[in-house]
Design a protein around this motif. Sequence first.
Motif, PDB file in Angstrom:
ATOM      1  N   GLN A  53      41.871  60.771  30.074  1.00  0.00           N
ATOM      2  CA  GLN A  53      41.748  60.821  32.170  1.00  0.00           C
ATOM      3  C   GLN A  53      40.836  61.289  32.401  1.00  0.00           C
ATOM      4  N   VAL A  54      40.498  60.795  33.813  1.00  0.00           N
ATOM      5  CA  VAL A  54      39.869  61.855  34.324  1.00  0.00           C
ATOM      6  C   VAL A  54      40.421  61.597  35.765  1.00  0.00           C
ATOM      7  N   GLN A  55      39.070  62.824  36.593  1.00  0.00           N
ATOM      8  CA  GLN A  55      39.940  63.045  37.847  1.00  0.00           C
ATOM      9  C   GLN A  55      38.581  62.778  38.500  1.00  0.00           C
ATOM     10  N   LEU A  56      39.038  62.352  40.288  1.00  0.00           N
ATOM     11  CA  LEU A  56      37.179  62.031  40.746  1.00  0.00           C
ATOM     12  C   LEU A  56      37.445  62.853  42.124  1.00  0.00           C
ATOM     13  N   GLN A  57      36.564  62.989  42.576  1.00  0.00           N
ATOM     14  CA  GLN A  57      36.635  63.743  43.818  1.00  0.00           C
ATOM     15  C   GLN A  57      35.543  63.121  44.624  1.00  0.00           C
ATOM     16  N   GLU A  58      35.764  62.470  46.251  1.00  0.00           N
ATOM     17  CA  GLU A  58      34.684  62.429  46.571  1.00  0.00           C
ATOM     18  C   GLU A  58      34.631  63.318  48.134  1.00  0.00           C
ATOM     19  N   SER A  59      33.107  63.703  48.293  1.00  0.00           N
ATOM     20  CA  SER A  59      32.579  63.967  49.615  1.00  0.00           C
ATOM     21  C   SER A  59      31.601  63.813  50.168  1.00  0.00           C
ATOM     22  N   GLY A  60      30.998  64.575  51.484  1.00  0.00           N
ATOM     23  CA  GLY A  60      30.719  63.700  52.201  1.00  0.00           C
ATOM     24  C   GLY A  60      30.737  62.330  53.158  1.00  0.00           C
ATOM     25  N   GLY A  61      31.246  62.354  53.451  1.00  0.00           N
ATOM     26  CA  GLY A  61      31.503  61.418  54.855  1.00  0.00           C
ATOM     27  C   GLY A  61      31.670  61.796  55.639  1.00  0.00           C
ATOM     28  N   GLY A  62      31.522  61.068  56.950  1.00  0.00           N
ATOM     29  CA  GLY A  62      31.497  61.556  58.122  1.00  0.00           C
ATOM     30  C   GLY A  62      31.018  60.744  59.408  1.00  0.00           C
ATOM     31  N   SER A  63      30.710  60.867  60.345  1.00  0.00           N
ATOM     32  CA  SER A  63      30.221  60.201  61.527  1.00  0.00           C
ATOM     33  C   SER A  63      28.476  60.259  61.820  1.00  0.00           C
ATOM     34  N   VAL A  64      27.894  58.894  62.182  1.00  0.00           N
ATOM     35  CA  VAL A  64      26.940  58.960  61.642  1.00  0.00           C
ATOM     36  C   VAL A  64      26.969  58.043  62.582  1.00  0.00           C
ATOM     37  N   GLN A  65      25.369  57.922  63.792  1.00  0.00           N
ATOM     38  CA  GLN A  65      24.706  56.756  64.581  1.00  0.00           C
ATOM     39  C   GLN A  65      24.072  56.051  63.614  1.00  0.00           C
ATOM     40  N   ALA A  66      24.051  54.394  64.409  1.00  0.00           N
ATOM     41  CA  ALA A  66      23.069  53.487  63.936  1.00  0.00           C
ATOM     42  C   ALA A  66      21.797  54.296  63.479  1.00  0.00           C
ATOM     43  N   GLY A  67      21.720  53.457  61.798  1.00  0.00           N
ATOM     44  CA  GLY A  67      20.677  54.201  61.343  1.00  0.00           C
ATOM     45  C   GLY A  67      19.904  55.618  60.569  1.00  0.00           C
ATOM     46  N   GLY A  68      21.328  56.023  61.169  1.00  0.00           N
ATOM     47  CA  GLY A  68      21.467  57.620  59.909  1.00  0.00           C
ATOM     48  C   GLY A  68      21.249  57.291  58.827  1.00  0.00           C
ATOM     49  N   SER A  69      21.511  58.742  58.176  1.00  0.00           N
ATOM     50  CA  SER A  69      21.741  58.748  56.476  1.00  0.00           C
ATOM     51  C   SER A  69      22.725  59.360  56.483  1.00  0.00           C
ATOM     52  N   LEU A  70      23.851  59.233  55.071  1.00  0.00           N
ATOM     53  CA  LEU A  70      24.482  60.423  54.822  1.00  0.00           C
ATOM     54  C   LEU A  70      24.498  59.898  52.993  1.00  0.00           C
ATOM     55  N   ARG A  71      25.403  60.648  52.304  1.00  0.00           N
ATOM     56  CA  ARG A  71      25.086  60.959  50.862  1.00  0.00           C
ATOM     57  C   ARG A  71      26.623  61.191  51.387  1.00  0.00           C
ATOM     58  N   LEU A  72      26.905  60.496  49.961  1.00  0.00           N
ATOM     59  CA  LEU A  72      28.903  60.977  49.433  1.00  0.00           C
ATOM     60  C   LEU A  72      28.042  61.371  47.711  1.00  0.00           C
ATOM     61  N   SER A  73      29.472  62.089  47.571  1.00  0.00           N
ATOM     62  CA  SER A  73      29.077  62.845  46.505  1.00  0.00           C
ATOM     63  C   SER A  73      30.602  62.762  45.878  1.00  0.00           C
ATOM     64  N   CYS A  74      30.768  62.430  44.297  1.00  0.00           N
ATOM     65  CA  CYS A  74      31.596  62.291  43.644  1.00  0.00           C
ATOM     66  C   CYS A  74      31.948  63.345  42.171  1.00  0.00           C
ATOM     67  N   ALA A  75      32.409  63.388  42.982  1.00  0.00           N
ATOM     68  CA  ALA A  75      32.824  65.181  41.194  1.00  0.00           C
ATOM     69  C   ALA A  75      33.653  64.856  40.200  1.00  0.00           C
ATOM     70  N   VAL A  76      33.534  64.177  39.138  1.00  0.00           N
ATOM     71  CA  VAL A  76      34.430  63.772  38.017  1.00  0.00           C
ATOM     72  C   VAL A  76      34.452  65.200  36.776  1.00  0.00           C
ATOM     73  N   SER A  77      35.464  64.780  36.323  1.00  0.00           N
ATOM     74  CA  SER A  77      36.205  65.954  35.585  1.00  0.00           C
ATOM     75  C   SER A  77      37.219  65.623  34.471  1.00  0.00           C
ATOM     76  N   GLY A  78      37.443  65.935  33.322  1.00  0.00           N
ATOM     77  CA  GLY A  78      38.167  64.707  32.289  1.00  0.00           C
ATOM     78  C   GLY A  78      37.033  64.447  31.452  1.00  0.00           C
ATOM     79  N   LEU A  79      37.364  62.916  31.214  1.00  0.00           N
ATOM     80  CA  LEU A  79      37.166  61.841  30.628  1.00  0.00           C
ATOM     81  C   LEU A  79      35.454  61.558  31.692  1.00  0.00           C
ATOM     82  N   LEU A  80      34.400  61.300  30.630  1.00  0.00           N
ATOM     83  CA  LEU A  80      32.830  60.609  31.620  1.00  0.00           C
ATOM     84  C   LEU A  80      33.010  59.549  30.711  1.00  0.00           C
TER      85      LEU A  80
END
Length: 125
Positions: A1-28
Amino acid sequence: QVQLQESGGGSVQAGGSLRLSCAVSGLLYDCMGWFRQAPGKEREGIAAIMGGSSTSYADSVKGRFTISRDNAKTTLYLQMNSLKPEDTAMYYCAAKPRFSGGSCFNRLRTDFRYWGQGTQVTVSH
């Protein structure tokens, strides 16, 4: 079994950047991907990675988004540049087990069996 947890979302203006992360635990898993779902639309696979460096992208994000993972495969990333209002959606990371068949790079929702809860990305004009 694997657990996944996203982070890094938010609000940004057009042309901007974001970096999303996903922490993985359990099976890879060798094959992992990022999906997104806008209100009233189907969930679509936008990026996938196999192993350490082989990647695949939907045409809508190619050249703007980059999927990557750390060497230990415990964190999955999605670097999003030149964001557009049409990128607004809930973003999910997902893992595809080998038993689901199919190709990692088809990015089919039905092949990815394990999902995080999602993180919202909103891009304004």
